[in-house]
Enzyme design. Structure first.
Site, PDB file in Angstrom:
ATOM      1  N   TYR A  50       0.830  -1.199   0.000  1.00  0.00           N
ATOM      2  CA  TYR A  50       0.000   0.000   0.000  1.00  0.00           C
ATOM      3  C   TYR A  50       0.864   1.249   0.000  1.00  0.00           C
ATOM      4  CZ  TYR A  50       0.848   0.825   5.028  1.00  0.00           C
ATOM      5  OH  TYR A  50       1.427   1.089   6.243  1.00  0.00           O
ATOM      6  N   LYS A  55       6.487  -2.144   1.831  1.00  0.00           N
ATOM      7  CA  LYS A  55       5.320  -1.578   2.524  1.00  0.00           C
ATOM      8  C   LYS A  55       4.120  -2.504   2.353  1.00  0.00           C
ATOM      9  CE  LYS A  55       3.130   2.953   3.128  1.00  0.00           C
ATOM     10  NZ  LYS A  55       3.242   3.074   4.577  1.00  0.00           N
ATOM     11  N   GLU A  71      11.887   1.899  14.498  1.00  0.00           N
ATOM     12  CA  GLU A  71      10.994   2.970  14.030  1.00  0.00           C
ATOM     13  C   GLU A  71       9.718   2.933  14.852  1.00  0.00           C
ATOM     14  OE1 GLU A  71       9.830   2.186   9.903  1.00  0.00           O
ATOM     15  OE2 GLU A  71       9.858   0.036  10.313  1.00  0.00           O
ATOM     16  N   LEU A  96      11.007   0.904   7.257  1.00  0.00           N
ATOM     17  CA  LEU A  96      10.424   1.417   6.028  1.00  0.00           C
ATOM     18  C   LEU A  96      11.193   2.671   5.607  1.00  0.00           C
ATOM     19  CD1 LEU A  96       7.993   0.876   4.088  1.00  0.00           C
ATOM     20  CD2 LEU A  96       6.942   2.850   5.181  1.00  0.00           C
TER      21      LEU A  96
HETATM   22  N1  PMP Z   1       7.621   3.430   9.114  1.00  0.00           N
HETATM   23  C1  PMP Z   1       6.489   2.710   9.112  1.00  0.00           C
HETATM   24  C2  PMP Z   1       6.498   1.382   9.775  1.00  0.00           C
HETATM   25  C3  PMP Z   1       5.316   3.225   8.517  1.00  0.00           C
HETATM   26  O1  PMP Z   1       4.190   2.486   8.519  1.00  0.00           O
HETATM   27  C4  PMP Z   1       5.341   4.514   7.930  1.00  0.00           C
HETATM   28  C5  PMP Z   1       4.114   5.115   7.330  1.00  0.00           C
HETATM   29  N2  PMP Z   1       3.455   4.315   6.446  1.00  0.00           N
HETATM   30  C6  PMP Z   1       6.552   5.226   7.947  1.00  0.00           C
HETATM   31  C7  PMP Z   1       7.670   4.649   8.547  1.00  0.00           C
HETATM   32  C8  PMP Z   1       6.649   6.597   7.335  1.00  0.00           C
HETATM   33  O2  PMP Z   1       6.665   6.529   5.939  1.00  0.00           O
HETATM   34  P1  PMP Z   1       6.145   7.746   5.053  1.00  0.00           P
HETATM   35  O3  PMP Z   1       6.929   8.948   5.491  1.00  0.00           O
HETATM   36  O4  PMP Z   1       6.470   7.359   3.670  1.00  0.00           O
HETATM   37  O5  PMP Z   1       4.687   7.891   5.326  1.00  0.00           O
END
Ligand code: PMP
Length: 287
Positions: A33, A151, A183, A207
């Site tokens: 996603y 993701k 994270e 991620l």
């Molecule tokens: N880490 C994880 C585990 C996440 O789910 C997300 C958000 N989807 C992020 C980091 C941040 O990613 P982004 O800045 O692309 O939203």
């Protein structure tokens, strides 16, 4: 008012949208996603999200069902049809519905991917009360699988982590592996010490946040030193400031970790500044 959503080529009222019970996203979390933020009816970091989508799909051997311009058209059409000013577009691609349950991947010639997109409005996105107050986080073991750089829609543990935090009177959880923070449940994690921004380096452990990339670029442009390295929970608790980043929260200050207040327990000046810069610059570059 019913939303208009997108399912496999059709724009439909949300109540009429359907996905098969044999969909591998439903049966096996076999899908990926993206979440793209919308401000002033425009898309933030669209190309970054599309590049990551392409990579996530590639890592799972799912063919990307659309090219960039087709994706952009669907995003813009959904914004227009739903009159979305502030909020986000959620996009999901799964390996499709082979019509049976089987561990083996179906033949993509006969089982095309399932594509779903929908909008979610959030009027408090920019002027967020949470950003004024700052977030409290707890720390929990990171027991997720080893490909967190993809993701995928397997979000059960992050969801449980957030519930653990809420039950303990906090807002979110930071996940910890070998004593070091990986994270947040749905965001990247940072600490600031003596003016230096520290965040874990990119690897399969986290991620690769699209907001992370933008915020680190803006920080460097503003002459704020950045260190991409792991940090321990103890180092985090002793930090001057902390924050998280994600497409849906931008830069969100963290004011306490496991009940230990950072600084004076209010959002720190650098985190607040980075939030302002991020929103201002993203607005300018939105498409
Ligand atoms: N880490 C994880 C585990 C996440 O789910 C997300 C958000 N989807 C992020 C980091 C941040 O990613 P982004 O800045 O692309 O939203």
């Amino acid at each position: 008012m019913s939303r208009t959503v997108y399912v496999n080529g059709a724009y439909l009222p949300e109540d009429a949208a359907q996905v098969s019970i044999f969909d591998r996203g439903f049966l096996m979390a076999d899908g990926v996603y993206e979440v793209t933020t919308v401000i002033d009816g425009k898309l933030i970091d669209f190309d970054g999200h599309l590049a990551r989508l392409e990579r996530s799909l590639g890592e799972l051997d799912i063919a990307n069902p659309m090219d960039r311009d087709q994706w952009l058209e669907v995003h813009r059409e959904l914004v227009a049809r739903n009159g979305l000013e502030l909020g986000m577009i959620y996009l999901q691609v799964t390996r499709g519905a082979p019509g049976d349950r089987d561990f083996l991947f179906p033949d993509p010639e006969t089982t095309p991917p399932t594509v779903v997109l929908f909008t979610q409005s959030n009027p408090a996105l920019v002027d967020s009360p949470k950003a004024q107050k700052g977030m409290k986080v707890i720390t929990i073991d990171d027991i997720r699988w080893g490909r967190r750089d993809i993701k995928t829609v397997q979000l059960l543990y992050p969801s449980m982590g957030k519930m653990m935090a809420i039950r303990q009177g906090a807002d979110d959880a930071w996940m910890v592996q070998d004593g070091e923070v990986t994270e947040g449940t749905s965001n990247n994690a940072y600490i600031i010490r003596d003016g230096r921004i520290v965040t874990r380096a990119l690897s399969n452990d986290i991620l690769h946040g699209i907001t992370r990339a933008a915020v680190l670029r803006f920080a460097r442009e503003a002459q704020m030193p950045v260190e991409e390295r792991s940090f321990t929970v103890d180092e985090a608790k002793a930090a001057d400031e902390a924050f998280v980043t994600s497409a849906s929260t931008f830069v969100m200050p963290v004011v306490a970790i496991d009940g230990v207040a950072l600084g004076d327990g209010t959002p720190g000046p650098l985190a607040r500044r980075l939030r302002e810069i991020y929103i201002e610059e993203s607005r300018k570059a939105a498409i």
